[in-house]
Design a protein around this motif. Structure first.
Motif, PDB file in Angstrom:
ATOM      1  N   VAL A  61       0.836  -1.200   0.000  1.00 35.91           N
ATOM      2  CA  VAL A  61       0.000   0.000   0.000  1.00 35.91           C
ATOM      3  C   VAL A  61       0.868   1.245   0.000  1.00 35.91           C
ATOM      4  O   VAL A  61       0.671   2.165  -0.797  1.00 35.91           O
ATOM      5  CB  VAL A  61      -0.929   0.018   1.236  1.00 35.91           C
ATOM      6  CG1 VAL A  61      -1.565   1.374   1.396  1.00 35.91           C
ATOM      7  CG2 VAL A  61      -1.996  -1.038   1.110  1.00 35.91           C
ATOM      8  N   GLY A  62       1.856   1.237   0.874  1.00 36.03           N
ATOM      9  CA  GLY A  62       2.714   2.405   0.909  1.00 36.03           C
ATOM     10  C   GLY A  62       3.516   2.572  -0.351  1.00 36.03           C
ATOM     11  O   GLY A  62       3.608   3.657  -0.916  1.00 36.03           O
ATOM     12  N   SER A  63       4.070   1.461  -0.828  1.00 39.48           N
ATOM     13  CA  SER A  63       5.078   1.662  -1.856  1.00 39.48           C
ATOM     14  C   SER A  63       4.496   1.989  -3.220  1.00 39.48           C
ATOM     15  O   SER A  63       5.171   2.641  -4.005  1.00 39.48           O
ATOM     16  CB  SER A  63       6.021   0.467  -1.925  1.00 39.48           C
ATOM     17  OG  SER A  63       5.387  -0.713  -1.630  1.00 39.48           O
ATOM     18  N   VAL A  64       3.253   1.577  -3.519  1.00 37.50           N
ATOM     19  CA  VAL A  64       2.768   1.882  -4.867  1.00 37.50           C
ATOM     20  C   VAL A  64       2.584   3.391  -5.056  1.00 37.50           C
ATOM     21  O   VAL A  64       2.807   3.906  -6.149  1.00 37.50           O
ATOM     22  CB  VAL A  64       1.474   1.135  -5.219  1.00 37.50           C
ATOM     23  CG1 VAL A  64       1.748  -0.331  -5.384  1.00 37.50           C
ATOM     24  CG2 VAL A  64       0.383   1.398  -4.242  1.00 37.50           C
ATOM     25  N   PHE A  65       2.211   4.084  -3.980  1.00 34.49           N
ATOM     26  CA  PHE A  65       2.073   5.532  -4.143  1.00 34.49           C
ATOM     27  C   PHE A  65       3.442   6.174  -4.321  1.00 34.49           C
ATOM     28  O   PHE A  65       3.603   7.144  -5.052  1.00 34.49           O
ATOM     29  CB  PHE A  65       1.318   6.127  -2.958  1.00 34.49           C
ATOM     30  CG  PHE A  65      -0.097   5.660  -2.894  1.00 34.49           C
ATOM     31  CD1 PHE A  65      -1.017   6.089  -3.836  1.00 34.49           C
ATOM     32  CD2 PHE A  65      -0.515   4.761  -1.935  1.00 34.49           C
ATOM     33  CE1 PHE A  65      -2.320   5.632  -3.807  1.00 34.49           C
ATOM     34  CE2 PHE A  65      -1.814   4.308  -1.893  1.00 34.49           C
ATOM     35  CZ  PHE A  65      -2.715   4.741  -2.842  1.00 34.49           C
TER      36      PHE A  65
ATOM     37  N   PRO B 217       7.618   0.584  11.787  1.00 32.93           N
ATOM     38  CA  PRO B 217       6.415   1.301  11.425  1.00 32.93           C
ATOM     39  C   PRO B 217       6.146   2.427  12.407  1.00 32.93           C
ATOM     40  O   PRO B 217       6.387   2.303  13.595  1.00 32.93           O
ATOM     41  CB  PRO B 217       5.357   0.229  11.572  1.00 32.93           C
ATOM     42  CG  PRO B 217       5.879  -0.659  12.660  1.00 32.93           C
ATOM     43  CD  PRO B 217       7.351  -0.504  12.729  1.00 32.93           C
ATOM     44  N   VAL B 218       5.633   3.527  11.880  1.00 33.48           N
ATOM     45  CA  VAL B 218       5.273   4.665  12.719  1.00 33.48           C
ATOM     46  C   VAL B 218       3.827   4.473  13.175  1.00 33.48           C
ATOM     47  O   VAL B 218       2.977   4.071  12.391  1.00 33.48           O
ATOM     48  CB  VAL B 218       5.405   5.968  11.910  1.00 33.48           C
ATOM     49  CG1 VAL B 218       4.869   7.151  12.700  1.00 33.48           C
ATOM     50  CG2 VAL B 218       6.848   6.211  11.525  1.00 33.48           C
ATOM     51  N   PHE B 219       3.562   4.717  14.430  1.00 35.27           N
ATOM     52  CA  PHE B 219       2.181   4.738  14.919  1.00 35.27           C
ATOM     53  C   PHE B 219       1.393   5.707  14.046  1.00 35.27           C
ATOM     54  O   PHE B 219       1.880   6.775  13.750  1.00 35.27           O
ATOM     55  CB  PHE B 219       2.165   5.204  16.382  1.00 35.27           C
ATOM     56  CG  PHE B 219       0.796   5.301  16.973  1.00 35.27           C
ATOM     57  CD1 PHE B 219       0.233   4.214  17.601  1.00 35.27           C
ATOM     58  CD2 PHE B 219       0.066   6.480  16.889  1.00 35.27           C
ATOM     59  CE1 PHE B 219      -1.040   4.301  18.144  1.00 35.27           C
ATOM     60  CE2 PHE B 219      -1.194   6.566  17.417  1.00 35.27           C
ATOM     61  CZ  PHE B 219      -1.748   5.470  18.050  1.00 35.27           C
ATOM     62  N   PRO B 220       0.198   5.436  13.599  1.00 38.62           N
ATOM     63  CA  PRO B 220      -0.685   4.281  13.824  1.00 38.62           C
ATOM     64  C   PRO B 220      -0.647   3.242  12.700  1.00 38.62           C
ATOM     65  O   PRO B 220      -1.637   2.559  12.477  1.00 38.62           O
ATOM     66  CB  PRO B 220      -2.046   4.953  13.854  1.00 38.62           C
ATOM     67  CG  PRO B 220      -1.911   6.078  12.859  1.00 38.62           C
ATOM     68  CD  PRO B 220      -0.476   6.488  12.845  1.00 38.62           C
ATOM     69  N   LEU B 221       0.462   3.156  11.975  1.00 36.02           N
ATOM     70  CA  LEU B 221       0.535   2.224  10.844  1.00 36.02           C
ATOM     71  C   LEU B 221       1.244   0.936  11.242  1.00 36.02           C
ATOM     72  O   LEU B 221       1.705   0.182  10.396  1.00 36.02           O
ATOM     73  CB  LEU B 221       1.296   2.885   9.683  1.00 36.02           C
ATOM     74  CG  LEU B 221       0.696   4.203   9.211  1.00 36.02           C
ATOM     75  CD1 LEU B 221       1.663   4.926   8.295  1.00 36.02           C
ATOM     76  CD2 LEU B 221      -0.606   3.949   8.493  1.00 36.02           C
TER      77      LEU B 221
END
Lengths: 504, 527
Positions: B174-178, B224-228
């Motif tokens: 999810v993160g990397s495609v953006f 990971p950073v809160f809240p992820l």
């Protein structure tokens, strides 16, 4: 209208030669099957392979030059050569996959081989068409043979249903297409692409005719490439047809459809981009999204791959959309327009090849397992523990699926990279975002199969023996998927040069 | 040897990949696979030592550069290079590699060959990520990392491994495609995918905010950073020991590394806008992670949440935008890699013996397993941040850096809150240690536990040695990092810190400790 007296000199023959090889090969295979009594089962497939190889050799050997030939009917040169190689390659793979199955299941179908060759002939004509008549000839040759291929498993209800459904709906779509062509002819007074382009450039004729005509043609092509909302037939047909036919349809038919869609889009782009661009944008987004969302809930691997192929048609449509985008039509920025158009079209070509490779690899494995396990053979849960029993088959399928999901370092990622790069280059960032969100969704259902294969176990080994030629072929395709994922550049450059050779 | 040293980064990166390919194709037997994988990982470590001893990049420059045209005739390149920041993380990776393989010697009995091959494949992808200086190449390595980790969790993991594996995969994707879209957009602005080309771009503020958002999302999920962070406990708990060690040791650092290398220098306006938010999230993560760790009945989950807390420190350090805080962040990455990696190994040791990780199942283990208790104690104290051990240096530098930050809104409040995380860390760790090791041996099942074997000592002692070594000689690392940090952060043009002289070259640079140490001035009035 172009006059059809064909000057049958050496050049024309050399243009025709690959088509003659495939068509004549089809006839030959049919006759051999009918008259040679001592035939062993495999012999026809060897003969078919020889025909495909011969067509490739002919393509390599004969250079009829670039441009329209045969009274403007067919476009000779790199464009048609590119697609002919692709179709022959897919034909070879399909022959190999089909052969292995015949050996075992006792339902030997000799008519498959000539039909396959005729389908490929139709595709070659379709991709090379430079005239509306040639488009229709090619499309119908391809379609009629595919209807029979899809319905070809005698005694199997689902296969018969698939064939029938495809036939009826295909007939509808052909009617639309024909009507569209008639209107376009009424507009331009000619069926030849070059002539139509000239008329479009001068701006004469009734715009309503060309708008309506192109809309109807879009429906016809949309049906062939399974564009939403003309996709309804796809899951049933893909599911009902034997897996090797499904693999063939999902790759070759789609490639042929996109070949002609690209040609027509390029042809109409100067005049009709304003109409096609918004419509196709909506269709592309719908196609991607619906394909991926419905694929999420499929339990049958063939249906899943069918919906995934709809989704991939959506990505490919993004390339066509980019081609029609305002950035390409912008006369003030000619240089940019040209590079954007080029990168979009070459991205579509690259995507078609990459997609064909990975999809064939997937269907190669599915095909082997599909014919082994009875009615629910294509249930994804039946793949449980495959990685232990058939590590090569499982690894091949895993590579194919990861590539379809667009994960590097496989060709699926590179294909999407080129495609989305073109989309972003045209300034359509929101479309690219929709595209990547879609490929994100797709990850889930592709992974699901891998989860079942690698992370679940069953006691029962229902798949007794795997046909190793098919698996090895699929494995080789998977290796190619990896190779092109790491070194795509040379091939992409070739695709770009193909695009540059096009007359418009 | 020159054919190796001329392409040293390619060798370091692709040797494990070559090893994994050979494992799949040539090696047949399980015991051969183990030895072969260990040999490859050791060889890779030896190769990377070449980097460690030869790296002397003036001004923190990239060294050992390799650049070959890849796509579009040189617009996109196969471009590897190594600077101080890459160097320390690469050393951590290659150092953990053989230890992890050794740790799985007995624990993994199913599909050993595949397991070892996946570990080596993962190592190659991680190393490539640290070396890549071309955005597309970076992205390829970054995504390729997912595949082996996914299989490691999904095949060899615990009960809920499939859920955890898929969650891990999807979250990260999810993160990397953006980020990919952002990279593509920048590619057409810059005319190439090179990091230096991206850095040369002069983007509008609005564009920078969007792009920074796309990049930071990818990295924040990975950290990971809160809240992820919700994928992390699942992935950690379900992963096999080696997977957890790599995950905690290296993979999480990808996120903070990405922030430091890409997100922060590329988008100064984005950093300026988001730094307050990021630092607040970091502090929340520190405290939240520690509080949740406090109540975990499962040791592995406890360690997993302690990672959330510790990585919060790293993020806080990075976004303090002070050289001290950033260098501390890098040091903390290293220290956390050692101590948390070791903790996961220790959890694996007891799990192999007892097949449970419930703290309540244990008690009084120190009687039966004195060696284990000792190693656990040192590791735990290193993790807590006892002075003299590795964890202290990083946390202390981060707190100092944050305190003196001129860009954050309430630096002293943030520092104070973060410091409570240190206290909470001591509480949950010591309490867990007390319940597991002290008191009477009550549970009958723990009567005849064996102490650490020679192999297990061989895995753990190198880590313990480095916990001490880094604790007393942090300069060894900081010397190599500091110039690179300055160089990487140069585009940010942070207003000159009022106490630039506290910079570690005096404070902690090994051997020159005669300069005033740890003088903390009052921060200037913040904006």
């Amino acid at each position: 209208m172009t006059h059809f007296e064909m000057p049958l000199d050496a050049t024309s023959w050399s243009v025709l030669l690959p088509y003659l090889v495939i068509g004549g090969g089809g006839l030959l295979v049919m006759l051999v099957d009918a008259f040679v009594r001592t035939l062993k089962k495999d012999h026809l497939s060897y003969l078919t392979l020889c025909v495909f190889l011969a067509s490739i050799v002919v393509q390599i050997a004969v250079h009829p030059g670039e441009g329209p030939r045969l009274g403007g009917m067919l476009l000779a040169g790199d464009w048609s050569r590119f697609f002919n190689y692709l179709f022959a390659g897919i034909g070879i793979m399909t022959t190999i996959f089909a052969t292995g199955i015949y050996d075992r299941d006792g339902r030997y179908r000799p008519e498959f081989y000539p039909l396959l060759l005729f389908t490929v002939l139709g595709m070659m004509v379709l991709a090379a068409a430079n005239d509306l008549l040639a488009v229709f000839l090619g499309l119908e040759t391809m379609s009629l043979a595919t209807y029979i291929l899809a319905g070809g498993v005698r005694g199997n209800v689902r296969s018969s249903e698939a064939g029938f459904k495809y036939l009826v709906l295909g007939g509808f779509s052909s009617a639309f297409l024909l009507m569209g062509m008639a209107l376009l002819y009424g507009y331009a007074g000619d069926t030849n692409f070059d002539a139509i382009a000239r008329v479009l450039a001068t701006g004469g004729g009734a715009t309503i005719l060309v708008t309506a005509g192109s809309a109807l043609m879009l429906m016809g092509f949309g049906f062939k490439v399974a564009m939403v909302p003309f996709h309804m037939w796809t899951p049933d047909v893909y599911d009902g047809a034997p897996a090797y036919v499904t693999g063939f349809m999902a790759t070759a038919v789609k490639a042929a459809g996109f070949a002609i869609l690209l040609r027509v889009a390029l042809l109409l782009q100067p005049q009709l981009a304003w109409a096609w661009y918004p419509v196709l944008t909506v269709f592309a987004v719908l196609t991607m999204s619906l394909g991926n969302l419905v694929a999420l809930v499929q339990n049958n691997i063939k249906r899943m791959l069918a919906w995934s192929s709809i989704a991939h048609a959506g990505y490919l449509l993004l390339g066509v959309v980019t081609l029609l985008s305002p950035a390409v039509g912008d006369p003030a920025r000619q240089a940019l327009a040209r590079t954007v158009g080029e990168s979009a079209a070459s991205a579509v070509l690259f995507y078609l090849v990459g997609y064909s490779l990975m999809n064939l690899a997937a269907f190669g494995v599915v095909n082997v397992l599909s014919n082994r396990g009875g009615e629910d053979a294509d249930d994804i849960n039946r793949y449980a523990g495959l990685s232990r029993r058939r590590p090569v088959a499982a690894a091949t399928l895993a590579v194919a699926l990861l590539s379809l999901a667009g994960i590097p370092p496989f060709v699926g990622f590179m294909a999407k990279f080129y495609l989305f790069a073109a989309v972003v280059k045209a300034g359509l960032v929101p479309l690219a975002v929709i595209g990547v969100i879609n490929s994100l969704v797709s990850v889930y259902y592709y992974l699901r199969v891998i989860v079942v294969m690698y992370m679940k176990d069953t006691e029962a080994d229902s798949y007794d023996g795997v046909e190793w030629v098919s698996v090895a072929t699929a494995g080789a395709l998977a290796a190619l998927v990896l190779y092109l994922g790491i070194r795509p550049d040379a091939f992409h450059a070739a695709a770009a040069s193909v695009i540059r050779q096009l007359p418009f | 040897m020159s054919f190796i040293t001329d392409h040293i980064l390619t060798w370091v990166t692709f040797l494990p990949l070559l090893g994994s390919l050979l494992l799949w194709t040539v090696v047949r037997r399980d015991d051969h696979a183990r030895v072969f994988a260990l040999a490859v990982a050791l060889a890779d470590f030896v190769l990377s030592l070449h980097l460690w001893f030869r790296y002397d990049g003036p001004g923190g420059q990239d060294m050992f550069t390799e650049k070959v045209a890849w796509l579009f005739g040189g617009k996109i390149n196969y471009h590897l290079a190594c600077d101080g920041i890459s160097l320390v993380l690469v050393m951590l990776t290659t150092f953990l590699g053989p230890l992890v393989i050794l740790s799985a010697w007995k624990a993994v009995t199913e599909r050993v060959r595949d397991y070892m091959a996946m570990l080596l494949f993962l190592q190659a992808a991680m190393l490539g990520t640290f070396f890549a200086r071309d955005m597309l190449l970076f992205y390829v390595f970054w995504e390729a990392m997912l595949i082996p980790m996914y299989f490691i969790i999904g095949i060899w993991g615990g009960q809920r491994r499939i859920y955890a594996a898929v969650k891990f995969f999807i979250f990260t994707m999810v993160g990397s495609v953006f980020m990919l879209v952002a990279i593509l957009w920048m590619y057409f602005q810059a005319g190439g995918m090179g990091l230096e080309q991206f850095l040369a771009l002069d983007l509008e503020r609005q564009a920078q905010l969007w792009l920074f958002g796309a990049f930071i999302l990818a990295f924040a999920i990975k950290v990971p950073v809160f809240p992820l962070h919700t994928w992390l406990p699942d992935a950690h708990v379900e992963a096999p020991t080696a997977g957890s060690v790599i995950l905690a040791g290296v993979l999480l650092k990808m996120g903070t590394y990405g922030m430091l290398r890409f997100a922060m220098p590329l988008f100064p306006a984005g950093v300026e806008a988001f730094a307050p938010l990021m630092s607040i999230l970091a502090v929340i993560g520190i405290i939240y992670g520690a509080l949740v760790a406090l109540v975990q009945p499962d040791i592995k989950k406890l360690v997993a949440y302690s990672s959330v807390s510790h990585l919060g420190f790293v993020v806080l350090g990075l976004f303090s935008l002070t050289p001290l805080g950033v260098a501390g962040g890098i040091f903390q990455m290293l220290a956390h890699g050692l101590s948390t990696g070791a903790l996961f190994l220790l959890v694996g040791v007891i799990y192999e013996r007892r097949h449970t990780r419930e703290i309540s199942e244990f008690g009084g283990l120190a009687h039966r397993m004195p060696g284990y208790a000792t190693v656990f104690m040192i590791t735990m104290l290193a993790s807590v941040g006892l002075p003299g051990l590795a964890g202290f240096v990083g946390e202390f530098m981060i707190l100092l850096g944050t305190f003196g930050s001129t860009t954050l809104d309430h630096p002293r409040l943030l520092t104070a809150l973060a410091a409570t995380g240190v206290v909470l860390g001591a509480i949950y760790m010591l309490w867990m240690y007390q319940r597991m090791f002290f008191g009477k041996l009550t549970n009958e099942k723990n009567r005849d536990l064996r102490d650490l074997s020679v192999r297990e000592y061989a895995v753990l002692l190198p880590l313990v040695v480095f916990m001490f070594w880094l604790g007393v000689r942090p300069g060894m690392v900081l010397d190599r990092v500091e110039a690179s940090v300055e160089r990487v952060l140069a585009p940010l043009a942070v207003p000159a810190s009022p106490h630039a002289d506290d910079y570690p070259q005096h404070a902690l640079g090994g051997g020159t400790a005669d300069a005033p140490v740890f003088v903390v001035h009052e921060g200037e009035a913040h904006r």
